[in-house]
Design a protein around this motif. Structure first.
Motif, PDB file in Angstrom:
ATOM      1  N   GLU A 297      36.136  50.225  33.761  1.00  7.53           N
ATOM      2  CA  GLU A 297      35.452  51.430  34.259  1.00  7.53           C
ATOM      3  C   GLU A 297      34.074  51.074  34.815  1.00  7.53           C
ATOM      4  O   GLU A 297      33.672  51.584  35.870  1.00  7.53           O
ATOM      5  N   ARG A 298      33.340  50.236  34.114  1.00  3.73           N
ATOM      6  CA  ARG A 298      32.009  49.823  34.582  1.00  3.73           C
ATOM      7  C   ARG A 298      32.111  49.063  35.901  1.00  3.73           C
ATOM      8  O   ARG A 298      31.290  49.251  36.797  1.00  3.73           O
ATOM      9  N   TYR A 299      33.128  48.213  36.010  1.00  3.77           N
ATOM     10  CA  TYR A 299      33.372  47.481  37.252  1.00  3.77           C
ATOM     11  C   TYR A 299      33.635  48.477  38.385  1.00  3.77           C
ATOM     12  O   TYR A 299      33.084  48.340  39.482  1.00  3.77           O
ATOM     13  N   ALA A 300      34.480  49.463  38.127  1.00  5.72           N
ATOM     14  CA  ALA A 300      34.828  50.455  39.154  1.00  5.72           C
ATOM     15  C   ALA A 300      33.597  51.210  39.639  1.00  5.72           C
ATOM     16  O   ALA A 300      33.469  51.494  40.841  1.00  5.72           O
ATOM     17  N   VAL A 301      32.695  51.522  38.740  1.00 10.62           N
ATOM     18  CA  VAL A 301      31.461  52.217  39.131  1.00 10.62           C
ATOM     19  C   VAL A 301      30.617  51.319  40.026  1.00 10.62           C
ATOM     20  O   VAL A 301      30.148  51.747  41.084  1.00 10.62           O
ATOM     21  N   ARG A 302      30.410  50.081  39.618  1.00 13.47           N
ATOM     22  CA  ARG A 302      29.548  49.193  40.403  1.00 13.47           C
ATOM     23  C   ARG A 302      30.166  48.822  41.747  1.00 13.47           C
ATOM     24  O   ARG A 302      29.480  48.788  42.773  1.00 13.47           O
ATOM     25  N   TYR A 303      31.472  48.523  41.747  1.00 18.00           N
ATOM     26  CA  TYR A 303      32.096  47.988  42.952  1.00 18.00           C
ATOM     27  C   TYR A 303      32.857  49.024  43.772  1.00 18.00           C
ATOM     28  O   TYR A 303      33.408  48.701  44.819  1.00 18.00           O
ATOM     29  N   GLY A 304      32.891  50.269  43.317  1.00 17.01           N
ATOM     30  CA  GLY A 304      33.462  51.342  44.105  1.00 17.01           C
ATOM     31  C   GLY A 304      34.966  51.317  44.242  1.00 17.01           C
ATOM     32  O   GLY A 304      35.520  51.921  45.157  1.00 17.01           O
ATOM     33  N   ARG A 305      35.633  50.604  43.353  1.00 11.71           N
ATOM     34  CA  ARG A 305      37.096  50.579  43.383  1.00 11.71           C
ATOM     35  C   ARG A 305      37.623  50.221  42.001  1.00 11.71           C
ATOM     36  O   ARG A 305      37.018  49.432  41.278  1.00 11.71           O
ATOM     37  N   MET A 306      38.766  50.781  41.679  1.00  6.11           N
ATOM     38  CA  MET A 306      39.423  50.488  40.410  1.00  6.11           C
ATOM     39  C   MET A 306      40.314  49.264  40.599  1.00  6.11           C
ATOM     40  O   MET A 306      41.131  49.233  41.515  1.00  6.11           O
ATOM     41  N   PRO A 307      40.153  48.235  39.762  1.00 11.26           N
ATOM     42  CA  PRO A 307      41.039  47.067  39.881  1.00 11.26           C
ATOM     43  C   PRO A 307      42.493  47.447  39.594  1.00 11.26           C
ATOM     44  O   PRO A 307      42.757  48.406  38.867  1.00 11.26           O
ATOM     45  N   GLN A 308      43.399  46.688  40.157  1.00 17.52           N
ATOM     46  CA  GLN A 308      44.821  46.892  39.887  1.00 17.52           C
ATOM     47  C   GLN A 308      45.093  46.682  38.399  1.00 17.52           C
ATOM     48  O   GLN A 308      44.441  45.850  37.765  1.00 17.52           O
ATOM     49  N   PRO A 309      46.048  47.402  37.832  1.00 13.37           N
ATOM     50  CA  PRO A 309      46.401  47.167  36.423  1.00 13.37           C
ATOM     51  C   PRO A 309      46.812  45.702  36.220  1.00 13.37           C
ATOM     52  O   PRO A 309      47.437  45.100  37.098  1.00 13.37           O
ATOM     53  N   ASN A 310      46.424  45.158  35.080  1.00 14.68           N
ATOM     54  CA  ASN A 310      46.728  43.763  34.786  1.00 14.68           C
ATOM     55  C   ASN A 310      46.890  43.620  33.266  1.00 14.68           C
ATOM     56  O   ASN A 310      45.898  43.658  32.541  1.00 14.68           O
ATOM     57  N   PRO A 311      48.111  43.450  32.779  1.00 13.39           N
ATOM     58  CA  PRO A 311      48.314  43.331  31.337  1.00 13.39           C
ATOM     59  C   PRO A 311      47.701  42.058  30.745  1.00 13.39           C
ATOM     60  O   PRO A 311      47.529  41.961  29.535  1.00 13.39           O
ATOM     61  N   ASP A 312      47.334  41.102  31.601  1.00 14.31           N
ATOM     62  CA  ASP A 312      46.723  39.855  31.131  1.00 14.31           C
ATOM     63  C   ASP A 312      45.203  39.863  31.259  1.00 14.31           C
ATOM     64  O   ASP A 312      44.557  38.823  31.098  1.00 14.31           O
ATOM     65  N   ARG A 313      44.626  41.035  31.533  1.00 16.30           N
ATOM     66  CA  ARG A 313      43.172  41.123  31.721  1.00 16.30           C
ATOM     67  C   ARG A 313      42.453  41.003  30.372  1.00 16.30           C
ATOM     68  O   ARG A 313      42.876  41.559  29.371  1.00 16.30           O
ATOM     69  N   VAL A 314      41.353  40.256  30.391  1.00 15.84           N
ATOM     70  CA  VAL A 314      40.460  40.141  29.248  1.00 15.84           C
ATOM     71  C   VAL A 314      39.033  40.375  29.729  1.00 15.84           C
ATOM     72  O   VAL A 314      38.764  40.429  30.929  1.00 15.84           O
ATOM     73  N   LEU A 315      38.147  40.486  28.770  1.00 12.86           N
ATOM     74  CA  LEU A 315      36.731  40.699  29.046  1.00 12.86           C
ATOM     75  C   LEU A 315      35.954  39.468  28.621  1.00 12.86           C
ATOM     76  O   LEU A 315      36.153  38.961  27.511  1.00 12.86           O
ATOM     77  N   LEU A 316      35.088  38.997  29.481  1.00 18.60           N
ATOM     78  CA  LEU A 316      34.093  38.002  29.094  1.00 18.60           C
ATOM     79  C   LEU A 316      32.832  38.797  28.784  1.00 18.60           C
ATOM     80  O   LEU A 316      32.229  39.398  29.680  1.00 18.60           O
ATOM     81  N   LEU A 317      32.478  38.842  27.525  1.00 18.43           N
ATOM     82  CA  LEU A 317      31.299  39.579  27.080  1.00 18.43           C
ATOM     83  C   LEU A 317      30.180  38.572  26.869  1.00 18.43           C
ATOM     84  O   LEU A 317      30.282  37.692  26.009  1.00 18.43           O
TER      85      LEU A 317
END
Length: 134
Positions: free
Chosen positions: A104-124
């Protein structure tokens, strides 16, 4: 110029809210740098930066290979003479709620929602240094 990670100048924070491609630098097991383009969100209130990525990526493997499964990293962006770097320790987070929040934060900054990805992780990235020139 060195800045307070938790209390950046308004100009520095605004620069991190603009749409810019960034780089993430991790260290390979042999000590050499691995630099790749990424999208980054900066949350000074929490003292963190977030990068979403695929769990099989080299950047994830580099972080997991570091002692304790966390690694010192840097994210950077630039435009003309303006530049900004954030540094800290990155951990790989698989918690679905944390990953969804980062998306969601990415979508706000970059103006687009990434495609769904079941292998997505977060680097915090828990930040301890900010530098830049505005």
């Amino acid at each position: 110029m060195s800045l307070d990670v938790l209390n950046p100048t308004p100009e520095y924070l605004a620069f991190w809210q603009e749409r810019h491609l960034c780089t993430l630098t991790t260290t390979r097991p042999d000590g050499s740098p691995h630099v790749v383009p990424v999208g980054v969100t900066y949350d000074p209130e929490a003292g963190v930066a977030r990068v979403i990525t695929n769990k099989g990526s080299k950047k994830v493997r580099n972080i997991l290979a570091a002692p304790g499964g966390t690694a010192r990293v840097a994210v950077c962006q630039l435009e003309g003479k303006r530049w900004a770097t954030l540094e800290g320790r990155a951990a790989v987070v698989t918690d679905e709620a944390a990953v969804a929040d980062a998306v969601e934060r990415y979508a706000v900054r970059y103006g687009r929602m990434p495609q769904p990805n079941p292998d997505r992780v977060l680097l915090l990235i828990t930040l301890d240094r900010a530098m830049g020139r505005g």
